[in-house]
Design a protein around this motif. Structure first.
Motif, PDB file in Angstrom:
ATOM      1  N   ILE A 149       0.848  -1.191   0.000  1.00 45.99           N
ATOM      2  CA  ILE A 149       0.000   0.000   0.000  1.00 45.99           C
ATOM      3  C   ILE A 149       0.885   1.243   0.000  1.00 45.99           C
ATOM      4  O   ILE A 149       1.863   1.309   0.750  1.00 45.99           O
ATOM      5  CB  ILE A 149      -0.935   0.036   1.232  1.00 45.99           C
ATOM      6  N   ILE A 150       0.543   2.194  -0.841  1.00 44.08           N
ATOM      7  CA  ILE A 150       1.255   3.477  -0.908  1.00 44.08           C
ATOM      8  C   ILE A 150       0.442   4.524  -0.159  1.00 44.08           C
ATOM      9  O   ILE A 150      -0.764   4.670  -0.401  1.00 44.08           O
ATOM     10  CB  ILE A 150       1.463   3.924  -2.366  1.00 44.08           C
ATOM     11  N   VAL A 151       1.077   5.254   0.752  1.00 43.02           N
ATOM     12  CA  VAL A 151       0.409   6.376   1.416  1.00 43.02           C
ATOM     13  C   VAL A 151       1.095   7.680   1.003  1.00 43.02           C
ATOM     14  O   VAL A 151       2.267   7.695   0.644  1.00 43.02           O
ATOM     15  CB  VAL A 151       0.417   6.242   2.955  1.00 43.02           C
ATOM     16  N   GLY A 152       0.332   8.755   1.045  1.00 38.54           N
ATOM     17  CA  GLY A 152       0.887  10.049   0.665  1.00 38.54           C
ATOM     18  C   GLY A 152       0.933  10.286  -0.827  1.00 38.54           C
ATOM     19  O   GLY A 152       1.663  11.167  -1.308  1.00 38.54           O
ATOM     20  N   PHE A 153       0.128   9.511  -1.596  1.00 38.93           N
ATOM     21  CA  PHE A 153       0.068   9.758  -3.039  1.00 38.93           C
ATOM     22  C   PHE A 153      -0.551  11.148  -3.267  1.00 38.93           C
ATOM     23  O   PHE A 153      -1.403  11.588  -2.487  1.00 38.93           O
ATOM     24  CB  PHE A 153      -0.773   8.672  -3.720  1.00 38.93           C
ATOM     25  N   PRO A 154      -0.123  11.846  -4.321  1.00 41.22           N
ATOM     26  CA  PRO A 154      -0.578  13.231  -4.518  1.00 41.22           C
ATOM     27  C   PRO A 154      -2.092  13.445  -4.456  1.00 41.22           C
ATOM     28  O   PRO A 154      -2.540  14.473  -3.942  1.00 41.22           O
ATOM     29  CB  PRO A 154      -0.028  13.574  -5.903  1.00 41.22           C
TER      30      PRO A 154
END
Length: 434
Positions: free
Chosen positions: A287-292
């Motif tokens: 999981i990626i957090v802080g995507f634009p």
């Protein structure tokens, strides 16, 4: 005899290719050194998925040169393919792209023109996997999904699959050399297709290799989790019931801006199908957090999706902009906000991992491959990729590293429970038989 060292960063595919480089050098008269001061050449196999990976490679090179200023630095990997700017500032003798890694040994022996070379990324065939009890087996390279945050399609090129016969031959050699578990790896293994053979077809043929006892899948994109693949995993006990399905985000709006090829509803349906087909499969994820484009609402949707799934293990990454990708041009949320979201997700997924592990207590005749034996305790991993701790008694004193044993699961505990990022569940087991 000249000596070399290898430093590897990044994915399982890089680790596999480093083994290919190692074996080619050993076969051509070089010796792997345990000391940078004694080596003549250092092969740095780079990763460019995140900025941290590049920084680690740079720091490693500087440290090596501080110990041995005359060390020949040979650079390869994804940072070379995308021409990372930091490469120019370092004392590097030669660079090799990913599809040229098989030329490194010949270059160091001044025999580059004498080596057969297809340039398709499959010019290695390994016999061992140094320092590991399980071996990685590369079956695929390249990607054309072009997720908006990902540099890999630019670094690895178009999708291509390795020949079925080459894979089966290498798997047979590795199994004969004691690698009873093999992990299928590549850039996008779900897209495997060779002369009409799918990943499911490949798995079925691998299961026919007598000495190969466990087959583990690397990461599978949700769009490739077909009913045929699930049925194959169900019908062939050698295949581990462990699916690593990258979620990346639980928000449809963010998934769209990431250029992912599925919705959160599609992902949840994939998980439901997997759980219907398989007995308590381990579903793991990235999981990626802080995507634009991730705002508070989108993050809440990710939390909701994660709660609906209940992952067995999760890797949480902070968004890392990569130059040349569409997402690198987008405005990001404040770093503090991204860090907070990461902490929230890590806490939640750590709790989920423990809850999943506890559901396995009482399971009998589960398969564990031993990776370490220390005094009266042995350690390994279940088929579902949960760590196991086995108390050695008189009846099991002949346990051997690399062998696979049947165990009963009697308990569960957490290691480093106060450090969320380092927390891992350990299942306590007793050996029944080999």
């Amino acid at each position: 005899m000249p000596e070399f060292i290898i430093r590897t960063f990044g994915c399982k595919t890089n680790q596999y290719e480093s083994e290919g480089i190692r074996e080619a050098l050993n076969a051509s008269g070089w010796h792997e050194s345990s000391s940078p001061e004694q080596a003549q050449a250092a092969i740095i196999n780079t990763c460019t998925v995140t900025s941290r990976a590049g920084a680690s490679a740079r720091n490693t090179i500087r440290k090596l040169l501080s110990k041995n200023p005359s060390l020949r630095i040979i650079l390869t990997g994804c940072a070379v393919d995308v021409a990372e700017e930091w490469l120019q500032a370092l004392q590097v003798e030669k660079t090799f792209k990913n599809t040229e890694k098989d030329l490194i040994a010949a270059y160091l022996n001044h025999e580059q023109n004498q080596l057969p070379h297809t340039g398709n990324g499959f010019d290695f065939s390994i016999n061992h996997f140094d320092g590991h009890t399980r071996a990685f087996l590369k079956i695929h390279d390249g990607c054309d999904n072009f997720c908006s945050y990902c540099i890999i399609p630019y670094a690895r090129g178009v999708p291509r699959s390795r020949s079925l016969q080459e894979i089966l031959s290498e798997a047979t050699k590795l199994a004969a050399n004691g690698y009873h578990e093999q992990v299928l790896t590549g850039i996008n293994i779900g897209a495997y297709s060779y002369n009409g053979a799918t990943l499911a077809d490949l798995l079925q043929q691998l299961c026919e290799i007598p000495k190969l006892q466990r087959i583990r899948l690397g990461s599978i994109e949700p769009i490739y989790l077909s009913s045929e693949l699930l049925q194959t995993i169900r019908d062939y006990p050698k295949i581990c019931p462990h699916l690593h399905l990258p979620l990346q985000s639980g928000s449809n709006a963010v998934l769209k801006s990431m250029n992912r090829k599925y919705s959160r509803e599609f992902f949840l349906d994939c998980v439901a199908q997997a759980r219907e087909a398989l007995a308590k499969p381990a579903i793991t994820t990235d999981i990626i957090v802080g995507f634009p484009t991730e705002d508070n609402r989108a993050f809440s949707e990710t939390i909701d999706t994660v709660n609906k799934v209940g992952f067995a293990r999760s890797h949480i990454f902070l968004f890392s902009p990569r130059s040349g990708t569409p997402a690198a041009k987008m405005k990001r949320p404040p770093q503090r906000e991204a860090d907070q979201r990461r902490h929230i997700l890590e806490k939640l997924t750590t709790e989920q991992a423990h809850a999943y592990s506890e559901t396995l207590i009482g399971f009998n005749n589960e398969s564990v491959m031993l990776e370490r034996i220390q005094k009266n305790t042995a350690y390994g991993y279940l088929q579902r990729y949960i760590r196991a701790e086995i108390s050695i008694n008189t009846g099991s004193s002949q346990l051997r590293k690399g062998d696979i044993y049947s165990v009963n699961i009697t308990g569960c505990k957490e290691q480093n429970p106060n450090k969320i990022q380092e927390s891992e569940n350990v299942l306590e087991c007793g050996v029944t038989n080999k």
